[in-house]
Scaffold this motif. Structure first.
Motif, mmCIF file in Angstrom:
data_model
loop_
_atom_site.group_PDB
_atom_site.id
_atom_site.type_symbol
_atom_site.label_atom_id
_atom_site.label_comp_id
_atom_site.label_asym_id
_atom_site.label_seq_id
_atom_site.Cartn_x
_atom_site.Cartn_y
_atom_site.Cartn_z
ATOM 1 N N LEU A 26 0.807 -1.222 0.000
ATOM 2 C CA LEU A 26 0.000 0.000 0.000
ATOM 3 C C LEU A 26 0.837 1.268 0.000
ATOM 4 C CD1 LEU A 26 -3.057 -0.445 2.390
ATOM 5 C CD2 LEU A 26 -2.992 -0.504 -0.103
ATOM 6 N N TYR A 27 1.963 1.244 0.700
ATOM 7 C CA TYR A 27 2.742 2.469 0.878
ATOM 8 C C TYR A 27 3.151 3.112 -0.448
ATOM 9 C CZ TYR A 27 3.235 0.721 5.667
ATOM 10 O OH TYR A 27 2.992 0.245 6.938
ATOM 11 N N THR A 28 3.311 2.310 -1.492
ATOM 12 C CA THR A 28 3.842 2.855 -2.742
ATOM 13 C C THR A 28 2.908 2.667 -3.943
ATOM 14 O OG1 THR A 28 5.100 0.778 -3.013
ATOM 15 C CG2 THR A 28 6.256 2.663 -2.070
ATOM 16 N N VAL A 29 1.636 2.372 -3.703
ATOM 17 C CA VAL A 29 0.728 2.200 -4.846
ATOM 18 C C VAL A 29 0.322 3.537 -5.462
ATOM 19 C CG1 VAL A 29 -0.204 0.029 -3.995
ATOM 20 C CG2 VAL A 29 -1.371 2.174 -3.426
ATOM 21 N N GLY A 30 0.505 4.634 -4.727
ATOM 22 C CA GLY A 30 0.141 5.948 -5.243
ATOM 23 C C GLY A 30 -1.197 6.413 -4.699
ATOM 24 N N GLU A 31 -1.359 7.724 -4.613
ATOM 25 C CA GLU A 31 -2.564 8.296 -4.025
ATOM 26 C C GLU A 31 -3.824 7.979 -4.826
ATOM 27 O OE1 GLU A 31 -3.268 9.854 -1.136
ATOM 28 O OE2 GLU A 31 -1.239 9.285 -0.539
ATOM 29 N N LYS A 32 -3.705 7.919 -6.145
ATOM 30 C CA LYS A 32 -4.889 7.628 -6.966
ATOM 31 C C LYS A 32 -5.450 6.251 -6.616
ATOM 32 C CE LYS A 32 -6.532 7.548 -11.770
ATOM 33 N NZ LYS A 32 -7.047 6.168 -11.841
ATOM 34 N N ALA A 33 -4.582 5.262 -6.516
ATOM 35 C CA ALA A 33 -5.032 3.909 -6.175
ATOM 36 C C ALA A 33 -5.598 3.865 -4.768
ATOM 37 C CB ALA A 33 -3.879 2.925 -6.314
ATOM 38 N N LEU A 34 -4.992 4.602 -3.840
ATOM 39 C CA LEU A 34 -5.499 4.633 -2.472
ATOM 40 C C LEU A 34 -6.891 5.256 -2.415
ATOM 41 C CD1 LEU A 34 -2.323 5.758 -0.497
ATOM 42 C CD2 LEU A 34 -3.347 3.474 -0.504
ATOM 43 N N GLN A 35 -7.081 6.364 -3.106
ATOM 44 C CA GLN A 35 -8.375 7.038 -3.093
ATOM 45 C C GLN A 35 -9.453 6.165 -3.728
ATOM 46 O OE1 GLN A 35 -9.173 9.944 -1.565
ATOM 47 N NE2 GLN A 35 -7.092 9.971 -0.782
ATOM 48 N N GLU A 36 -9.112 5.495 -4.820
ATOM 49 C CA GLU A 36 -10.093 4.618 -5.461
ATOM 50 C C GLU A 36 -10.456 3.453 -4.549
ATOM 51 O OE1 GLU A 36 -8.879 5.461 -10.133
ATOM 52 O OE2 GLU A 36 -8.157 3.652 -9.134
ATOM 53 N N ALA A 37 -9.458 2.889 -3.870
ATOM 54 C CA ALA A 37 -9.730 1.800 -2.938
ATOM 55 C C ALA A 37 -10.627 2.269 -1.805
ATOM 56 C CB ALA A 37 -8.422 1.239 -2.384
ATOM 57 N N ALA A 38 -10.340 3.457 -1.259
ATOM 58 C CA ALA A 38 -11.155 3.982 -0.163
ATOM 59 C C ALA A 38 -12.599 4.182 -0.610
ATOM 60 C CB ALA A 38 -10.565 5.296 0.341
ATOM 61 N N GLU A 39 -12.799 4.680 -1.818
ATOM 62 C CA GLU A 39 -14.156 4.892 -2.329
ATOM 63 C C GLU A 39 -14.885 3.572 -2.508
ATOM 64 O OE1 GLU A 39 -13.700 7.099 -5.920
ATOM 65 O OE2 GLU A 39 -12.871 8.869 -4.912
ATOM 66 N N ASP A 40 -14.204 2.576 -3.084
ATOM 67 C CA ASP A 40 -14.856 1.290 -3.324
ATOM 68 C C ASP A 40 -15.133 0.554 -2.016
ATOM 69 O OD1 ASP A 40 -14.573 1.971 -5.963
ATOM 70 O OD2 ASP A 40 -13.051 0.459 -6.421
ATOM 71 N N VAL A 41 -14.185 0.621 -1.076
ATOM 72 C CA VAL A 41 -14.396 -0.021 0.223
ATOM 73 C C VAL A 41 -15.582 0.619 0.934
ATOM 74 C CG1 VAL A 41 -13.406 -0.267 2.540
ATOM 75 C CG2 VAL A 41 -12.045 -0.863 0.529
ATOM 76 N N THR A 42 -15.704 1.939 0.852
ATOM 77 C CA THR A 42 -16.836 2.613 1.495
ATOM 78 C C THR A 42 -18.152 2.200 0.848
ATOM 79 O OG1 THR A 42 -15.457 4.505 2.120
ATOM 80 C CG2 THR A 42 -17.833 4.855 2.054
ATOM 81 N N ARG A 43 -18.154 2.036 -0.465
ATOM 82 C CA ARG A 43 -19.379 1.561 -1.125
ATOM 83 C C ARG A 43 -19.733 0.159 -0.649
ATOM 84 N NH1 ARG A 43 -20.915 1.390 -7.632
ATOM 85 N NH2 ARG A 43 -22.894 0.296 -7.347
ATOM 86 N N ALA A 44 -18.711 -0.686 -0.472
ATOM 87 C CA ALA A 44 -18.969 -2.031 0.046
ATOM 88 C C ALA A 44 -19.529 -1.974 1.461
ATOM 89 C CB ALA A 44 -17.686 -2.859 0.006
ATOM 90 N N LEU A 45 -19.039 -1.020 2.262
ATOM 91 C CA LEU A 45 -19.580 -0.831 3.609
ATOM 92 C C LEU A 45 -21.060 -0.486 3.558
ATOM 93 C CD1 LEU A 45 -16.798 1.288 5.363
ATOM 94 C CD2 LEU A 45 -17.345 -1.102 5.808
ATOM 95 N N ILE A 46 -21.415 0.422 2.662
ATOM 96 C CA ILE A 46 -22.812 0.836 2.534
ATOM 97 C C ILE A 46 -23.692 -0.357 2.190
ATOM 98 C CG2 ILE A 46 -24.406 2.236 1.152
ATOM 99 C CD1 ILE A 46 -22.111 4.294 0.919
ATOM 100 N N ASP A 47 -23.150 -1.273 1.385
ATOM 101 C CA ASP A 47 -23.891 -2.478 1.001
ATOM 102 C C ASP A 47 -23.835 -3.559 2.079
ATOM 103 O OD1 ASP A 47 -24.601 -1.309 -1.375
ATOM 104 O OD2 ASP A 47 -23.146 -2.406 -2.605
ATOM 105 N N GLY A 48 -23.139 -3.302 3.174
ATOM 106 C CA GLY A 48 -23.045 -4.285 4.259
ATOM 107 C C GLY A 48 -22.155 -5.464 3.942
ATOM 108 N N ALA A 49 -21.170 -5.271 3.054
ATOM 109 C CA ALA A 49 -20.371 -6.386 2.560
ATOM 110 C C ALA A 49 -19.126 -6.686 3.372
ATOM 111 C CB ALA A 49 -19.960 -6.109 1.105
ATOM 112 N N LEU A 50 -18.804 -5.874 4.383
ATOM 113 C CA LEU A 50 -17.543 -6.054 5.111
ATOM 114 C C LEU A 50 -17.740 -6.174 6.624
ATOM 115 C CD1 LEU A 50 -15.414 -3.449 3.113
ATOM 116 C CD2 LEU A 50 -15.126 -5.933 3.064
ATOM 117 N N PRO A 51 -18.655 -7.001 7.086
ATOM 118 C CA PRO A 51 -18.831 -7.146 8.538
ATOM 119 C C PRO A 51 -17.647 -7.872 9.165
ATOM 120 C CG PRO A 51 -20.128 -8.793 7.397
ATOM 121 C CD PRO A 51 -19.565 -7.888 6.338
#
Length: 337
Positions: free
Chosen positions: A274-299
């Motif tokens: 993660l440390y070197t994937v770049g900010e764009k990849a980090l931001q996209e991951a954060a957005e997708d993970v949050t969408r999964a949270l909204i769908d209840g997919a990460l309990p």
């Protein structure tokens, strides 16, 4: 405020509970009242070896809490927002093992209203690493959402670990058929609870034969925790043009690849940190993970395949030791009620 600090590397004994002044957020920063701090292998590894990059370091990259103050130039975050944090201590002295952490606003993400702080503190390194591993395939999606991995077969090595758990959940949410390998009946139960369609015990079964019977055309993507141990298995079960995403060095620091068999399948090996994937990849991951949270997919929790182990802030050294000892599940530090 109460804070855990260390000024030299070593065993968990170098961690000390101290009183420190709260740090006002500067431009592009926010201060978060930490409710739960998450502990990952990267935290104890940073604490145990090498040079301390600052005079004093507060450990732990991940956490969840409530925004307490906002610095200049920050938009989209307000005092009172419930949030989750990632890479808080990367190239910075202020991790989440304290009552108030001043961190980069870019690494602070709003928690959906229905998501608890234990879940929020369990994201960060595990979920974002899993996201990256699931989005590096040459023929696969760069983003995750429902249906993004439909028709794809994913093999998750070590499905009872924190990253493996998140990879199973995210892959299942995105529509993949998920196979995972484990080493005991107890871990099989956890991987099944996480949502894996097929669970293979590599200690008692011929893993290659079982996986090939499940996916006769091969698996499309492998999320790999131990490439030195699994290199022959991965080659045997990978489909043509498959990708192997390697996110850890469990089992050793080196491995050998036979050229011709890999060339024949056009296989791709992608290392993930993660440390070197770049900010764009980090931001996209954060957005997708949050969408999964909204769908209840990460309990989280044992009933969902990831047992939780709670420690108090004063017990941070014990929490680090538990992760260092490979406790099964997620280690969390309860900082505030």
């Amino acid at each position: 405020m109460k804070s855990i600090v260390y000024s030299q590397t070593g065993t968990p004994d170098v961690l000390h509970l101290v009183d420190r002044e709260q740090v006002e957020p500067g431009p592009g920063e926010v201060r978060v009242r930490i409710v739960v701090s998450g502990v990952n292998p990267t935290d104890w590894k940073s604490r145990s070896a090498g040079d301390v990059p600052f005079a004093e370091v507060t450990p732990n990259q991940d956490g969840a809490g409530v925004v307490d103050a906002v610095g200049d130039g920050v938009s989209g975050l307000d005092v009172g927002d419930r949030v989750w944090l990632y890479l808080s201590a990367y190239q910075r002295p202020s991790g989440t093992a304290q009552e108030y952490a001043t961190v980069l606003a870019a690494h602070v993400v709003k928690l959906p209203a229905e998501t608890g702080f234990d879940v929020g503190a369990s994201l960060g390194v595990p979920a974002m690493t899993a996201h990256r591993a699931l989005t590096v395939a040459e023929d696969g999606p760069r983003r995750l959402e429902p249906g993004a991995l439909s028709g794809t077969t994913v093999l998750v090595a070590g499905g009872a670990g924190a990253v493996g758990h998140a990879a199973i959940q995210l892959a299942r949410w995105a529509g993949a058929t998920v196979i995972t390998t484990i080493s005991s009946d107890a871990k099989a139960a956890l991987a099944s609870a996480a949502g894996a369609h097929h669970v293979v015990d590599y200690k008692t079964e011929d893993a290659a034969a079982v996986i090939q019977s499940i996916a006769p055309d091969g698996v499309d993507l492998i999320v790999e925790v131990s490439i030195p141990q699994n290199v022959e298995l991965d080659l045997a079960v990978a489909s043509t043009r498959a990708s192997i995403a390697i996110y850890a060095n469990n089992g050793g620091d080196e491995f050998t690849l036979p050229i011709r068999p890999n060339m024949s399948k056009n296989l791709r090996y992608q290392f993930v940190l993660l440390y070197t994937v770049g900010e764009k990849a980090l931001q996209e991951a954060a957005e997708d993970v949050t969408r999964a949270l909204i769908d209840g997919a990460l309990p989280v929790g044992e009933e969902f395949g990831l047992p939780l182990h709670h420690f108090s802030l004063a017990e941070t050294a014990a929490a680090h030791q538990a992760v260092q000892d490979d406790v099964v599940g997620k280690v969390l530090i309860t900082v505030a009620s």
